[in-house]
Scaffold this motif. Sequence first.
Motif, PDB file in Angstrom:
ATOM      1  N   ASN A   1       0.809  -1.222   0.000  1.00 25.17           N
ATOM      2  CA  ASN A   1       0.000   0.000   0.000  1.00 25.17           C
ATOM      3  C   ASN A   1       0.842   1.272   0.000  1.00 25.17           C
ATOM      4  N   GLN A   2       2.148   1.135  -0.047  1.00 29.60           N
ATOM      5  CA  GLN A   2       3.005   2.304   0.064  1.00 29.60           C
ATOM      6  C   GLN A   2       3.096   3.079  -1.251  1.00 29.60           C
ATOM      7  N   LYS A   3       2.792   4.360  -1.178  1.00 29.59           N
ATOM      8  CA  LYS A   3       2.990   5.284  -2.289  1.00 29.59           C
ATOM      9  C   LYS A   3       3.562   6.571  -1.704  1.00 29.59           C
ATOM     10  N   TRP A   4       4.481   7.200  -2.432  1.00 29.24           N
ATOM     11  CA  TRP A   4       5.125   8.392  -1.897  1.00 29.24           C
ATOM     12  C   TRP A   4       5.693   9.238  -3.035  1.00 29.24           C
TER      13      TRP A   4
ATOM     14  N   ASN B   1       4.956  10.120  -8.132  1.00 30.38           N
ATOM     15  CA  ASN B   1       4.390   9.213  -7.147  1.00 30.38           C
ATOM     16  C   ASN B   1       4.956   7.806  -7.328  1.00 30.38           C
ATOM     17  N   TYR B   2       5.940   7.485  -6.503  1.00 25.50           N
ATOM     18  CA  TYR B   2       6.531   6.153  -6.511  1.00 25.50           C
ATOM     19  C   TYR B   2       5.570   5.171  -5.839  1.00 25.50           C
ATOM     20  N   GLU B   3       5.696   3.892  -6.223  1.00 28.68           N
ATOM     21  CA  GLU B   3       4.935   2.842  -5.551  1.00 28.68           C
ATOM     22  C   GLU B   3       5.625   1.503  -5.745  1.00 28.68           C
TER      23      GLU B   3
ATOM     24  N   ASP C   1       5.668  -2.116  -6.923  1.00 24.57           N
ATOM     25  CA  ASP C   1       4.958  -2.987  -7.854  1.00 24.57           C
ATOM     26  C   ASP C   1       4.851  -4.394  -7.275  1.00 24.57           C
TER      27      ASP C   1
END
Length: 234
Positions: A125-128, A140-142, A144
Motif C-alpha cells: 500500500n506504500q505510495k510516496w 508518485n513512486y509505488e 509494484d
Amino acid sequence: MGLGFSSCKKDKAIAPDMGYTYFPNQVGRYIVYNVDSFYYDDFNKKTDTFKFQLKEKIQSVFTDNENRPTIRLERYIKNYSTSIPYNAMTWILKNVWTENRTLTTAEKVEENLRYIKLVFPVNENQKWNGNIQNTLPEWNYEYDFFDLPRTIGGIYFDSVLQVNQYDDKLSNLVEHKYYIEKYARNVGLIYKQVIDVESQPGNPIPPGFFNVPIMQRITSGVQYTMTINSYGIE
C-alpha cells in the motif's frame, strides 16, 4: 497438599520486518553494474551508444549537518573497449554520492538532488513522492511487488522488490517516460531502467507517423539500463 504452579514465559516480541535489508548500509559493500545507454540527438540526427561498468561502494559512514549517519558512496567506472576486457582495466573514480537510511526512508543524493528511493515498512500500500526533497515535479513512486524471487544479470535473488517511479503507459503519442528500480534483500539496487524519449513528427507530419509505435520512431531523449554484474564486500 501442595499446589504446583507452572511458570510461563511471555513469548519474546518479534520485531516487524520493515524491509531495511533492501537498502544495506554496511561499509565495504559494493555492487558492479553493466550499463548500456542510448542518447538520441534530434539536432544532429544521430544516436550515441555508451557501454561501461559502474561500481558503487559504501566507502564510509559520516555524520551530516543534521546529525544523521550518512553513507559515502564512491562510484567508479570502466569504459567499454573492444580490445581490452573489463577485468584487465583499472577502476577510475567517477564521483561521490551520499545515502541515508532512516527509520522510514531510504534516500540517495544523485548529482546534488535527493530522492526518496524506498519507504519503510515495505508493503503493497506504500505510495510516496520520490521528489519531495528536491525541486523536481512530484512523482508518485509505488511498490509494484516485493519479496519475490527473480534472476537479474544471471544471478538468482530470493527476495526482490520493484519500485515504479514513473510510467506514462505510452498514453502520449510524442513522448514516453518509464522509470523503475529493483532491489534485492542484503544486496541493494540490482537493476535500473530509464526511458525518457520524444518522437516529434516535424512539419508536415509524415503519412502514418503515429501508426508506428513511439519506441520505433524516437527523435530525442535517453534510454539506459543498469544491470547487476557482481557484488560483495571489500
